[in-house]
Enzyme design. Structure first.
Site, PDB file in Angstrom:
ATOM      1  CB  SER A   1       0.393  -6.311   0.947  1.00  0.00           C
ATOM      2  OG  SER A   1       0.599  -6.716   2.288  1.00  0.00           O
TER       3      SER A   1
ATOM      4  CB  ILE B   1      -1.009   0.032   1.186  1.00  0.00           C
ATOM      5  CG1 ILE B   1      -0.310  -0.095   2.540  1.00  0.00           C
ATOM      6  CG2 ILE B   1      -2.052  -1.046   1.032  1.00  0.00           C
ATOM      7  CD1 ILE B   1      -1.267   0.074   3.725  1.00  0.00           C
TER       8      ILE B   1
ATOM      9  CE1 TYR C   1       2.567  -5.887  11.482  1.00  0.00           C
ATOM     10  CE2 TYR C   1       0.400  -6.645  12.186  1.00  0.00           C
ATOM     11  CZ  TYR C   1       1.194  -5.876  11.344  1.00  0.00           C
ATOM     12  OH  TYR C   1       0.601  -5.098  10.372  1.00  0.00           O
TER      13      TYR C   1
HETATM   14  N1  LIG Z   1      -1.321  -6.187   4.828  1.00  0.00           N
HETATM   15  C1  LIG Z   1      -2.248  -6.027   5.766  1.00  0.00           C
HETATM   16  O1  LIG Z   1      -3.256  -6.751   5.811  1.00  0.00           O
HETATM   17  C2  LIG Z   1      -2.084  -4.942   6.816  1.00  0.00           C
HETATM   18  C3  LIG Z   1      -3.061  -4.805   7.809  1.00  0.00           C
HETATM   19  C4  LIG Z   1      -2.910  -3.814   8.767  1.00  0.00           C
HETATM   20  C5  LIG Z   1      -1.809  -2.968   8.725  1.00  0.00           C
HETATM   21  N2  LIG Z   1      -0.864  -3.119   7.759  1.00  0.00           N
HETATM   22  C6  LIG Z   1       0.293  -2.209   7.764  1.00  0.00           C
HETATM   23  O2  LIG Z   1       0.391  -1.573   6.505  1.00  0.00           O
HETATM   24  C7  LIG Z   1       1.743  -1.162   6.277  1.00  0.00           C
HETATM   25  C8  LIG Z   1       2.160  -1.543   4.862  1.00  0.00           C
HETATM   26  O3  LIG Z   1       2.163  -2.948   4.746  1.00  0.00           O
HETATM   27  P1  LIG Z   1       1.818  -3.730   3.405  1.00  0.00           P
HETATM   28  O4  LIG Z   1       0.658  -4.591   3.700  1.00  0.00           O
HETATM   29  O5  LIG Z   1       1.790  -2.821   2.251  1.00  0.00           O
HETATM   30  O6  LIG Z   1       3.088  -4.725   3.366  1.00  0.00           O
HETATM   31  P2  LIG Z   1       4.321  -4.838   2.369  1.00  0.00           P
HETATM   32  O7  LIG Z   1       5.196  -5.884   2.971  1.00  0.00           O
HETATM   33  O8  LIG Z   1       3.872  -5.026   0.971  1.00  0.00           O
HETATM   34  O9  LIG Z   1       5.019  -3.408   2.488  1.00  0.00           O
HETATM   35  C9  LIG Z   1       5.822  -3.063   3.586  1.00  0.00           C
HETATM   36  C10 LIG Z   1       6.916  -2.105   3.134  1.00  0.00           C
HETATM   37  O10 LIG Z   1       7.774  -1.815   4.251  1.00  0.00           O
HETATM   38  C11 LIG Z   1       9.119  -1.882   3.792  1.00  0.00           C
HETATM   39  N3  LIG Z   1      10.074  -2.152   4.866  1.00  0.00           N
HETATM   40  C12 LIG Z   1      10.195  -3.276   5.612  1.00  0.00           C
HETATM   41  N4  LIG Z   1      11.256  -3.169   6.427  1.00  0.00           N
HETATM   42  C13 LIG Z   1      11.816  -1.949   6.200  1.00  0.00           C
HETATM   43  C14 LIG Z   1      12.942  -1.270   6.729  1.00  0.00           C
HETATM   44  N5  LIG Z   1      13.749  -1.838   7.626  1.00  0.00           N
HETATM   45  N6  LIG Z   1      13.209  -0.042   6.270  1.00  0.00           N
HETATM   46  C15 LIG Z   1      12.440   0.537   5.319  1.00  0.00           C
HETATM   47  N7  LIG Z   1      11.370  -0.066   4.771  1.00  0.00           N
HETATM   48  C16 LIG Z   1      11.063  -1.290   5.211  1.00  0.00           C
HETATM   49  C17 LIG Z   1       9.089  -3.022   2.775  1.00  0.00           C
HETATM   50  O11 LIG Z   1      10.240  -3.003   1.941  1.00  0.00           O
HETATM   51  C18 LIG Z   1       7.813  -2.684   2.041  1.00  0.00           C
HETATM   52  O12 LIG Z   1       8.054  -1.693   1.065  1.00  0.00           O
HETATM   53  C19 LIG Z   1       2.575  -1.831   7.365  1.00  0.00           C
HETATM   54  O13 LIG Z   1       2.878  -0.882   8.377  1.00  0.00           O
HETATM   55  C20 LIG Z   1       1.646  -2.893   7.923  1.00  0.00           C
HETATM   56  O14 LIG Z   1       1.930  -3.198   9.273  1.00  0.00           O
HETATM   57  C21 LIG Z   1      -0.980  -4.080   6.787  1.00  0.00           C
END
Ligand SMILES: NC(=O)c1ccc[n+]([C@@H]2O[C@H](COP(=O)([O-])OP(=O)(O)OC[C@H]3O[C@@H](n4cnc5c(N)ncnc54)[C@H](O)[C@@H]3O)[C@@H](O)[C@H]2O)c1
Length: 301
Positions: free
Chosen positions: A220, A31, A185
């Protein structure tokens, strides 16, 4: 189900962002990438703050092409290293004259340690963003009205903060089992909320506001570390029952752009709407204590 939960509400703001600068952490995928693309389409100068140079630059080309906006820049940032966060902030402040919106989006759901010896989820999801925000706060204040958006999760309902464990630098986040990884988490996502809650208090009287949010359940790469047999089983289910990343970035966009939500600074959003949080999260003392501890861990105190 798909109509109500999967599609969900959309950000209705028509804001254009020409002349504004936005940072999105973790924007090479998920996202973060769709958020960055939307903001680029609105004319913003978008800084892709990503860990991997290769993946960040690939996303940069894609976002430039799909938005038709050349004002998109890659800047390397590893939130799991305090040194990297400091050097990102230094480079940014040296090269960019303004900052209007900071979107703390990056997140991990896996065990491990950061370069500084913290639990990976606590270190990346909370501490890295805590330091980044603090280092950029003066710039946000100078460019107000400006916003900080912290991508938390509904998982914060299951979170708890073990201050003794944190104080002794033991590894919040060094889970060994699947359930422990989920617990740590959730703890880190509770930190995201508590950080936002305390930040809003400290920002009172300035023209910077801040929000935390749950983006929905998204198809994702977040659960990339779950074992591959389970992945095979889960992939078709998440593809059908979860939001895609374009649907999943709507609440982030709402918090970043929606006009008139400033009175809700510090609050938690889901489905583009303000939501109540758990009783645990309404803990003023815990958010203050977490702030002070985070300052010490980052060397800001
Ligand atoms: N996917 C879900 O269902 C969900 C639900 C609730 C909240 N979230 C939150 O949404 C946010 C985005 O997650 P997503 O679902 O797009 O997952 P994703 O894994 O596709 O994206 C996560 C991003 O964070 C980056 N990242 C990870 N470690 C890093 C670091 N050390 N330094 C810099 N960047 C780093 C990754 O490279 C990636 O670009 C996160 O904070 C996640 O906790 C996701």
């Amino acid at each position: 189900y798909r109509e109500i939960v999967v599609k969900g509400k959309r950000c209705t703001s028509k804001a254009k962002l020409h002349g504004k600068t936005v940072i999105v952490t973790g924007s090479n995928t998920g996202i973060g990438k769709t958020t960055a693309l939307d903001l680029a389409k609105r004319g913003a100068r978008v800084i892709l703050a990503c860990r991997s140079k290769q993946r960040g630059e690939a996303a940069l080309e894609e976002i430039k092409r799909d938005s038709g906006n050349n004002q998109v820049v890659f800047m390397q940032l590893d939130l799991g290293s305090l040194k990297s966060v400091r050097s990102f902030a230094e480079n940014f402040l040296k090269s960019e004259p303004r900052l209007d919106i900071l979107i703390n989006n990056a997140g991990v759901q896996m065990q491990g340690r950061t370069a500084d010896g913290l639990g990976l989820m606590f270190g990346v999801n909370h501490i890295g963003h805590f330091l980044l925000t603090n280092l950029l706060l003066e710039q946000l204040k100078a460019c107000g009205p400006s916003r900080v958006v912290n991508v938390s999760s509904m998982a914060h309902y299951f979170g708890k903060i073990d201050f003794d464990c944190l104080n002794t630098y033991k590894a919040l986040g060094l889970g060994t089992s699947f359930m422990e990884v989920l617990q740590y988490y959730s703890d880190s996502k509770l930190c995201n909320y508590l950080f936002t809650h305390e930040l809003a208090k400290r920002l009172k009287g300035t023209n910077v506001t801040c929000y935390s949010l749950h983006p929905g359940a998204i198809n994702s790469e977040l659960a990339r570390n779950i074992n591959s047999t389970l992945q095979l089983f889960l992939k078709p289910l998440t593809a059908y029952f979860f939001k895609n990343t374009e649907q999943g970035c709507q609440t982030t966009l709402h918090c970043a752009l929606q006009e008139g939500i400033e009175p809700f600074s510090g609050r938690f959003f889901s489905n583009c709407t303000v939501k109540e949080v758990s009783d645990k999260a309404k803990d003023d003392a815990a958010s203050k204590k977490l702030w002070e501890l985070s300052e010490r861990l980052c060397g800001l105190a």
